[in-house]
Design a protein around this motif. Structure first.
Motif, PDB file in Angstrom:
ATOM      1  N   GLY A 150       0.787  -1.227   0.000  1.00  0.00           N
ATOM      2  CA  GLY A 150       0.000   0.000   0.000  1.00  0.00           C
ATOM      3  C   GLY A 150       0.815   1.271   0.000  1.00  0.00           C
ATOM      4  O   GLY A 150       0.258   2.367   0.124  1.00  0.00           O
ATOM      5  N   PHE A 152       2.327   3.324  -2.179  1.00  0.00           N
ATOM      6  CA  PHE A 152       2.544   3.869  -3.517  1.00  0.00           C
ATOM      7  C   PHE A 152       2.088   5.325  -3.534  1.00  0.00           C
ATOM      8  O   PHE A 152       1.234   5.744  -2.752  1.00  0.00           O
ATOM      9  CB  PHE A 152       1.791   3.063  -4.576  1.00  0.00           C
ATOM     10  CG  PHE A 152       0.335   2.856  -4.285  1.00  0.00           C
ATOM     11  CD1 PHE A 152      -0.612   3.812  -4.617  1.00  0.00           C
ATOM     12  CD2 PHE A 152      -0.097   1.684  -3.652  1.00  0.00           C
ATOM     13  CE1 PHE A 152      -1.958   3.625  -4.337  1.00  0.00           C
ATOM     14  CE2 PHE A 152      -1.443   1.488  -3.366  1.00  0.00           C
ATOM     15  CZ  PHE A 152      -2.371   2.465  -3.719  1.00  0.00           C
ATOM     16  N   THR A 153       2.674   6.088  -4.423  1.00  0.00           N
ATOM     17  CA  THR A 153       2.360   7.508  -4.514  1.00  0.00           C
ATOM     18  C   THR A 153       1.239   7.752  -5.507  1.00  0.00           C
ATOM     19  O   THR A 153       1.019   6.966  -6.427  1.00  0.00           O
ATOM     20  CB  THR A 153       3.597   8.310  -4.954  1.00  0.00           C
ATOM     21  OG1 THR A 153       4.054   7.794  -6.212  1.00  0.00           O
ATOM     22  CG2 THR A 153       4.710   8.180  -3.921  1.00  0.00           C
ATOM     23  N   VAL A 154       0.526   8.857  -5.296  1.00  0.00           N
ATOM     24  CA  VAL A 154      -0.521   9.255  -6.227  1.00  0.00           C
ATOM     25  C   VAL A 154       0.141   9.696  -7.529  1.00  0.00           C
ATOM     26  O   VAL A 154       1.188  10.325  -7.530  1.00  0.00           O
ATOM     27  CB  VAL A 154      -1.358  10.411  -5.635  1.00  0.00           C
ATOM     28  CG1 VAL A 154      -2.374  10.923  -6.653  1.00  0.00           C
ATOM     29  CG2 VAL A 154      -2.062   9.956  -4.369  1.00  0.00           C
ATOM     30  N   GLU A 157       2.670   6.068 -10.209  1.00  0.00           N
ATOM     31  CA  GLU A 157       2.800   4.819  -9.451  1.00  0.00           C
ATOM     32  C   GLU A 157       1.429   4.236  -9.122  1.00  0.00           C
ATOM     33  O   GLU A 157       1.209   3.032  -9.245  1.00  0.00           O
ATOM     34  CB  GLU A 157       3.591   5.066  -8.165  1.00  0.00           C
ATOM     35  CG  GLU A 157       4.061   3.790  -7.492  1.00  0.00           C
ATOM     36  CD  GLU A 157       4.995   4.056  -6.325  1.00  0.00           C
ATOM     37  OE1 GLU A 157       5.411   3.070  -5.681  1.00  0.00           O
ATOM     38  OE2 GLU A 157       5.291   5.228  -6.043  1.00  0.00           O
ATOM     39  N   GLU A 158       0.502   5.091  -8.734  1.00  0.00           N
ATOM     40  CA  GLU A 158      -0.850   4.615  -8.456  1.00  0.00           C
ATOM     41  C   GLU A 158      -1.506   4.065  -9.718  1.00  0.00           C
ATOM     42  O   GLU A 158      -2.203   3.047  -9.668  1.00  0.00           O
ATOM     43  CB  GLU A 158      -1.706   5.744  -7.884  1.00  0.00           C
ATOM     44  CG  GLU A 158      -3.115   5.298  -7.514  1.00  0.00           C
ATOM     45  CD  GLU A 158      -3.957   6.435  -6.971  1.00  0.00           C
ATOM     46  OE1 GLU A 158      -4.614   6.249  -5.939  1.00  0.00           O
ATOM     47  OE2 GLU A 158      -3.958   7.518  -7.594  1.00  0.00           O
ATOM     48  N   GLU A 159      -1.284   4.712 -10.832  1.00  0.00           N
ATOM     49  CA  GLU A 159      -1.847   4.228 -12.098  1.00  0.00           C
ATOM     50  C   GLU A 159      -1.349   2.823 -12.408  1.00  0.00           C
ATOM     51  O   GLU A 159      -2.085   1.983 -12.929  1.00  0.00           O
ATOM     52  CB  GLU A 159      -1.482   5.180 -13.241  1.00  0.00           C
ATOM     53  CG  GLU A 159      -2.228   6.508 -13.200  1.00  0.00           C
ATOM     54  CD  GLU A 159      -3.737   6.331 -13.265  1.00  0.00           C
ATOM     55  OE1 GLU A 159      -4.197   5.486 -14.057  1.00  0.00           O
ATOM     56  OE2 GLU A 159      -4.447   7.042 -12.531  1.00  0.00           O
ATOM     57  N   VAL A 161      -0.508   0.569 -10.172  1.00  0.00           N
ATOM     58  CA  VAL A 161      -1.207  -0.344  -9.252  1.00  0.00           C
ATOM     59  C   VAL A 161      -2.619  -0.613  -9.765  1.00  0.00           C
ATOM     60  O   VAL A 161      -3.089  -1.760  -9.760  1.00  0.00           O
ATOM     61  CB  VAL A 161      -1.247   0.251  -7.832  1.00  0.00           C
ATOM     62  CG1 VAL A 161      -2.127  -0.597  -6.913  1.00  0.00           C
ATOM     63  CG2 VAL A 161       0.157   0.364  -7.254  1.00  0.00           C
ATOM     64  N   LEU A 162      -3.303   0.435 -10.215  1.00  0.00           N
ATOM     65  CA  LEU A 162      -4.648   0.270 -10.758  1.00  0.00           C
ATOM     66  C   LEU A 162      -4.645  -0.665 -11.961  1.00  0.00           C
ATOM     67  O   LEU A 162      -5.515  -1.543 -12.086  1.00  0.00           O
ATOM     68  CB  LEU A 162      -5.227   1.624 -11.149  1.00  0.00           C
ATOM     69  CG  LEU A 162      -5.543   2.593  -9.996  1.00  0.00           C
ATOM     70  CD1 LEU A 162      -5.872   3.974 -10.540  1.00  0.00           C
ATOM     71  CD2 LEU A 162      -6.690   2.062  -9.149  1.00  0.00           C
ATOM     72  N   GLN A 182      -8.492   3.648   3.350  1.00  0.00           N
ATOM     73  CA  GLN A 182      -8.927   2.560   2.466  1.00  0.00           C
ATOM     74  C   GLN A 182     -10.366   2.761   2.008  1.00  0.00           C
ATOM     75  O   GLN A 182     -10.729   2.424   0.872  1.00  0.00           O
ATOM     76  CB  GLN A 182      -8.760   1.208   3.153  1.00  0.00           C
ATOM     77  CG  GLN A 182      -9.614   1.034   4.391  1.00  0.00           C
ATOM     78  CD  GLN A 182      -9.191  -0.110   5.278  1.00  0.00           C
ATOM     79  OE1 GLN A 182      -8.090  -0.643   5.159  1.00  0.00           O
ATOM     80  NE2 GLN A 182     -10.067  -0.497   6.195  1.00  0.00           N
ATOM     81  N   TRP A 185     -10.333   5.438  -0.694  1.00  0.00           N
ATOM     82  CA  TRP A 185      -9.684   4.936  -1.903  1.00  0.00           C
ATOM     83  C   TRP A 185     -10.601   3.977  -2.662  1.00  0.00           C
ATOM     84  O   TRP A 185     -10.755   4.084  -3.880  1.00  0.00           O
ATOM     85  CB  TRP A 185      -8.369   4.256  -1.537  1.00  0.00           C
ATOM     86  CG  TRP A 185      -7.443   4.089  -2.694  1.00  0.00           C
ATOM     87  CD1 TRP A 185      -6.523   4.988  -3.158  1.00  0.00           C
ATOM     88  CD2 TRP A 185      -7.342   2.944  -3.557  1.00  0.00           C
ATOM     89  NE1 TRP A 185      -5.856   4.479  -4.256  1.00  0.00           N
ATOM     90  CE2 TRP A 185      -6.338   3.236  -4.527  1.00  0.00           C
ATOM     91  CE3 TRP A 185      -7.990   1.723  -3.609  1.00  0.00           C
ATOM     92  CZ2 TRP A 185      -5.985   2.331  -5.520  1.00  0.00           C
ATOM     93  CZ3 TRP A 185      -7.649   0.823  -4.613  1.00  0.00           C
ATOM     94  CH2 TRP A 185      -6.653   1.132  -5.546  1.00  0.00           C
ATOM     95  N   TYR A 189     -12.519   4.186  -6.679  1.00  0.00           N
ATOM     96  CA  TYR A 189     -12.301   3.250  -7.784  1.00  0.00           C
ATOM     97  C   TYR A 189     -13.254   2.060  -7.657  1.00  0.00           C
ATOM     98  O   TYR A 189     -12.847   0.949  -7.328  1.00  0.00           O
ATOM     99  CB  TYR A 189     -10.846   2.778  -7.794  1.00  0.00           C
ATOM    100  CG  TYR A 189      -9.852   3.907  -7.908  1.00  0.00           C
ATOM    101  CD1 TYR A 189      -9.718   4.611  -9.102  1.00  0.00           C
ATOM    102  CD2 TYR A 189      -9.061   4.279  -6.832  1.00  0.00           C
ATOM    103  CE1 TYR A 189      -8.810   5.660  -9.219  1.00  0.00           C
ATOM    104  CE2 TYR A 189      -8.159   5.331  -6.941  1.00  0.00           C
ATOM    105  CZ  TYR A 189      -8.040   6.013  -8.137  1.00  0.00           C
ATOM    106  OH  TYR A 189      -7.152   7.058  -8.250  1.00  0.00           O
TER     107      TYR A 189
END
Length: 257
Positions: A150, A152-154, A157-159, A161-162, A182, A185, A189
């Motif tokens: 968990g 990860f940066t916005v 990096e978040e993209e 993970v998505l 959580q 978040w 999504y």
């Protein structure tokens, strides 16, 4: 979408049995009810967002309108902790039992193993989710579990993970990123999985990094004390419990916040 559109009368009855605790509506469900709702949602192709509401989260939601709204829009809000069941009783309502995030997660893994659902673990420090996934893979041979930490940066990096989660196509997404982050978040999504559940520090326990209270301690409803003794740094968080109790008692006496 979600269980609000499900024609099943049992589920409709459970929604009608919601209990308002300091402005947060908690569903009067058992563990079996909760698992059944997940099973039905996945069977019908609905999306379901589950919030595991403990006293800390309810107390915070009383002051935080955005969190209260996130919880109000959840499809299922389960009573995560004896303090939530106690509050319902004090307020003259009824919740059948506590449905903790870690126990619900474990039951959903068993269901996933039975039905062949894919599960994704998101959260924890680097390595924890992977260790938890490996341990659960041994407990449930053949279970497909994806994992990512968990931290990860916005942004880019978040993209990533998505994209990783979407490529995995999980039926169930368990997010152990700490409340209320959580919850925010997952609400942002909603398309990542059929069912998403915030499970807090569950992966640390699954991975064996944190020891859960023995069963006899859990039966006595003293798991909070066990965790405090093992992790004294939790004292500041535990101070929310008497505040929460005071707010519930005040609400019960005066009938208003």
């Amino acid at each position: 979408m979600g269980i609000l559109r499900t024609p099943d009368k049992r589920i409709s009855d459970m929604r009608a049995g919601r209990v308002n605790i300091l402005g947060v509506n908690v569903d009067a469900v058992t563990m079996e009810d909760s698992v059944g709702v997940v099973r039905e949602a996945l069977g019908q192709g609905d999306r379901l967002r589950v919030v595991t509401a403990n006293p800390e989260m309810i107390l915070r939601a009383e002051r935080d309108e955005a969190l209260r709204e996130i919880m109000a829009r959840a499809d299922l809000v389960v009573p995560d902790g004896e303090g939530v069941v106690w509050a319902a009783r004090v307020l003259g309502a009824w919740l059948p039992e506590r449905v903790t995030g870690i126990d619900l997660a474990r039951r959903l893994l068993a269901e996933a193993h039975t039905y062949g659902w894919r599960v994704f673990f998101l959260g924890g420090q680097p390595g924890v989710a992977d260790e938890a996934a490996a341990m659960m893979g041994r407990d449930f041979p053949g279970l497909e579990v994806g994992a990512h930490h968990g931290y990860f940066t916005v942004g880019q990096e978040e993209e990533g993970v998505l994209a990783l989660i979407r490529d995995f196509h999980p039926e169930i997404l368990l997010a152990g990123m700490g409340a209320p982050f959580q919850e925010f978040w997952l609400s942002r999504y909603p398309d990542l999985a059929g069912v998403s559940v915030g499970v807090g520090g569950t992966f640390d326990v699954f991975a064996g990094r944190v020891k859960r209270a023995p069963r006899w301690v859990r039966r006595l409803r003293l798991e909070w004390l066990y965790r405090l003794l093992r992790e004294p740094k939790r004292l500041r968080r535990q101070l929310d419990l008497p505040r929460y109790m005071w707010r519930v008692l005040r609400f019960a006496k005066k009938g208003s916040l």
